[in-house]
Enzyme design. Structure first.
Site, PDB file in Angstrom:
ATOM      1  N   ARG A 242      39.048  43.203  39.304  1.00  0.00           N
ATOM      2  CA  ARG A 242      39.601  42.540  40.480  1.00  0.00           C
ATOM      3  C   ARG A 242      39.949  41.115  40.086  1.00  0.00           C
ATOM      4  O   ARG A 242      39.184  40.454  39.366  1.00  0.00           O
ATOM      5  CB  ARG A 242      38.593  42.536  41.638  1.00  0.00           C
ATOM      6  CG  ARG A 242      38.476  43.866  42.362  1.00  0.00           C
ATOM      7  CD  ARG A 242      39.749  44.195  43.131  1.00  0.00           C
ATOM      8  NE  ARG A 242      39.684  45.436  43.883  1.00  0.00           N
ATOM      9  CZ  ARG A 242      40.128  46.620  43.448  1.00  0.00           C
ATOM     10  NH1 ARG A 242      40.649  46.737  42.240  1.00  0.00           N
ATOM     11  NH2 ARG A 242      40.069  47.683  44.218  1.00  0.00           N
ATOM     12  N   GLU A 271      46.596  37.897  44.385  1.00  0.00           N
ATOM     13  CA  GLU A 271      47.528  39.001  44.401  1.00  0.00           C
ATOM     14  C   GLU A 271      48.236  39.127  45.747  1.00  0.00           C
ATOM     15  O   GLU A 271      47.541  39.048  46.771  1.00  0.00           O
ATOM     16  CB  GLU A 271      46.711  40.275  44.121  1.00  0.00           C
ATOM     17  CG  GLU A 271      47.433  41.260  43.291  1.00  0.00           C
ATOM     18  CD  GLU A 271      46.478  42.274  42.687  1.00  0.00           C
ATOM     19  OE1 GLU A 271      45.539  41.885  41.977  1.00  0.00           O
ATOM     20  OE2 GLU A 271      46.691  43.447  42.949  1.00  0.00           O
ATOM     21  N   HIS A 289      49.054  45.534  38.722  1.00  0.00           N
ATOM     22  CA  HIS A 289      47.959  46.331  39.308  1.00  0.00           C
ATOM     23  C   HIS A 289      48.285  47.834  39.260  1.00  0.00           C
ATOM     24  O   HIS A 289      48.296  48.508  40.286  1.00  0.00           O
ATOM     25  CB  HIS A 289      47.657  45.871  40.745  1.00  0.00           C
ATOM     26  CG  HIS A 289      46.243  46.211  41.166  1.00  0.00           C
ATOM     27  ND1 HIS A 289      45.518  45.476  42.084  1.00  0.00           N
ATOM     28  CD2 HIS A 289      45.414  47.227  40.785  1.00  0.00           C
ATOM     29  CE1 HIS A 289      44.333  46.023  42.256  1.00  0.00           C
ATOM     30  NE2 HIS A 289      44.249  47.088  41.476  1.00  0.00           N
TER      31      HIS A 289
HETATM   32  C1  GLV Z   1      42.304  50.112  42.056  1.00  0.00           C
HETATM   33  O1  GLV Z   1      42.296  48.945  41.770  1.00  0.00           O
HETATM   34  C2  GLV Z   1      41.207  50.774  42.698  1.00  0.00           C
HETATM   35  O2  GLV Z   1      40.232  50.115  43.109  1.00  0.00           O
HETATM   36  O3  GLV Z   1      41.289  52.009  42.820  1.00  0.00           O
END
Ligand code: GLV
Length: 324
Positions: A242, A271, A289
């Protein structure tokens, strides 16, 4: 019994089919842009929904819970669930589940290794160079990178994803160091991984650092100015966890001033905003991402999310409750 389900954005059909086959009414937000919380609230005001299938870009907190008292279940189409206030949900008796697909650990681990290899072999820089018409023939000194074999990988977090990254890295000939809240005997035994009692112990010893922790108060800015300075100037940082786990301003400074050699980021502190300073740097590889964005993973996530909803309404305990 018929149920009304709201899905905050399009997900693979396989999940929607599972819900429709149960006779549920499924309303999918038709827009592909990320809905604001206000937009989600306005959707939820339109009908008495029983469950909502959310995405990691949706901020779900008490403002949402208050306008939609009929919703008893939120299922996040993601492994992470830091976008949902799970404590506030619990206070109201609302169940929250996630969709931690097995394939997702696989995909994220592969993407992590891909970022490491891009940094080591300078693939992205080379690609830009060729496209810009700058390639004039082989040169012994062009884009000299580094091998990963024989190097040390430092893992911060060795859950399902970190554990897989360790396995792949070992197969690439890397030595593994790790730190985690719990000892991981499996990777110690099978991969000869060495435990470090803190990031402070691990960081000065490794050539690559990869982050695999959830976003919690205790992991926010886990990689900060102090920690970046502890890394070798030849070391690379990879983050597929994250964004806010890394202090992005401190990282930008560290990359600009060669405190560390480079970074590979799939996630960003603010983000989808990415600072223009970061984007200008050559020693960084950026992906939007997409670490879990494989066909197989996305389908499996849709199935898991839908099955959590079905289990809940058929009186079974959903497998992936995160606020019990
Ligand atoms: C992606 O970042 C997820 O948490 O699945």
């Amino acid at each position: 019994m018929s149920k009304n389900i709201f899905v905050t954005r399009e997900i693979p059909d396989i999940g929607i089919k599972i819900l429709k086959e149960k006779g549920y009414t499924v309303d999918v937000n038709p827009k592909s842009s990320i809905p604001t919380q206000k937009q989600i609230i306005s959707f939820l005001r339109k009908k008495q929904y029983d469950a909502v299938l959310t995405l990691l870009t949706d901020k779900i907190d008490k403002k949402v819970f208050e306008v939609a008292p009929s919703v008893k279940l939120y299922v996040n189409y993601a492994t992470g669930f830091d976008n949902i206030d799970i404590a506030a949900a619990k206070e109201r008796g609302i169940v929250v589940a996630n969709a931690p697909a097995d394939m997702s650990s696989e995909a994220v681990a592969e993407h992590t290794i891909a970022l490491m290899l891009c940094l080591a072999t300078r693939i992205v820089e080379g690609d830009k160079f060729v496209r810009a018409g700058k390639y004039k023939g082989w040169s012994p000194m062009n884009f000299i990178g580094t091998d990963v074999a024989g190097k040390t990988l430092g893992l911060i977090g060795t859950g399902r994803i970190g554990g897989r990254v360790a396995k792949y890295a070992k197969n690439l000939g890397m030595k593994i160091l790790y730190t985690d809240v719990n000892r991981n005997e499996q990777i110690e035994k099978e991969l000869d991984a060495t435990y470090c009692d803190s990031p402070d112990t691990l960081l000065p010893q490794v050539d690559f650092v990869s982050l695999h922790v959830p976003l919690l108060d205790s992991t926010r800015h886990l990689i900060n100015e102090k920690h970046l300075k502890m890394m070798k100037p030849t070391a690379f940082l990879v983050n597929t966890s994250r964004g806010p786990v890394v202090d992005e301003k401190a990282l930008e400074f560290a990359l600009k001033n060669r405190v560390i050699a480079g970074a590979g980021l799939d996630v960003f502190e603010f983000e989808p905003k990415i600072s223009s300073g970061l984007k200008k740097l050559q020693n960084i590889v950026l992906t939007p991402h997409i670490a879990s964005a494989s066909n197989e993973t996305r389908d499996q996530m849709a199935e898991i999310a839908a099955n959590n909803i079905v289990d809940f309404f058929e009186g079974r305990t959903p497998r992936n409750i995160v606020n019990s």
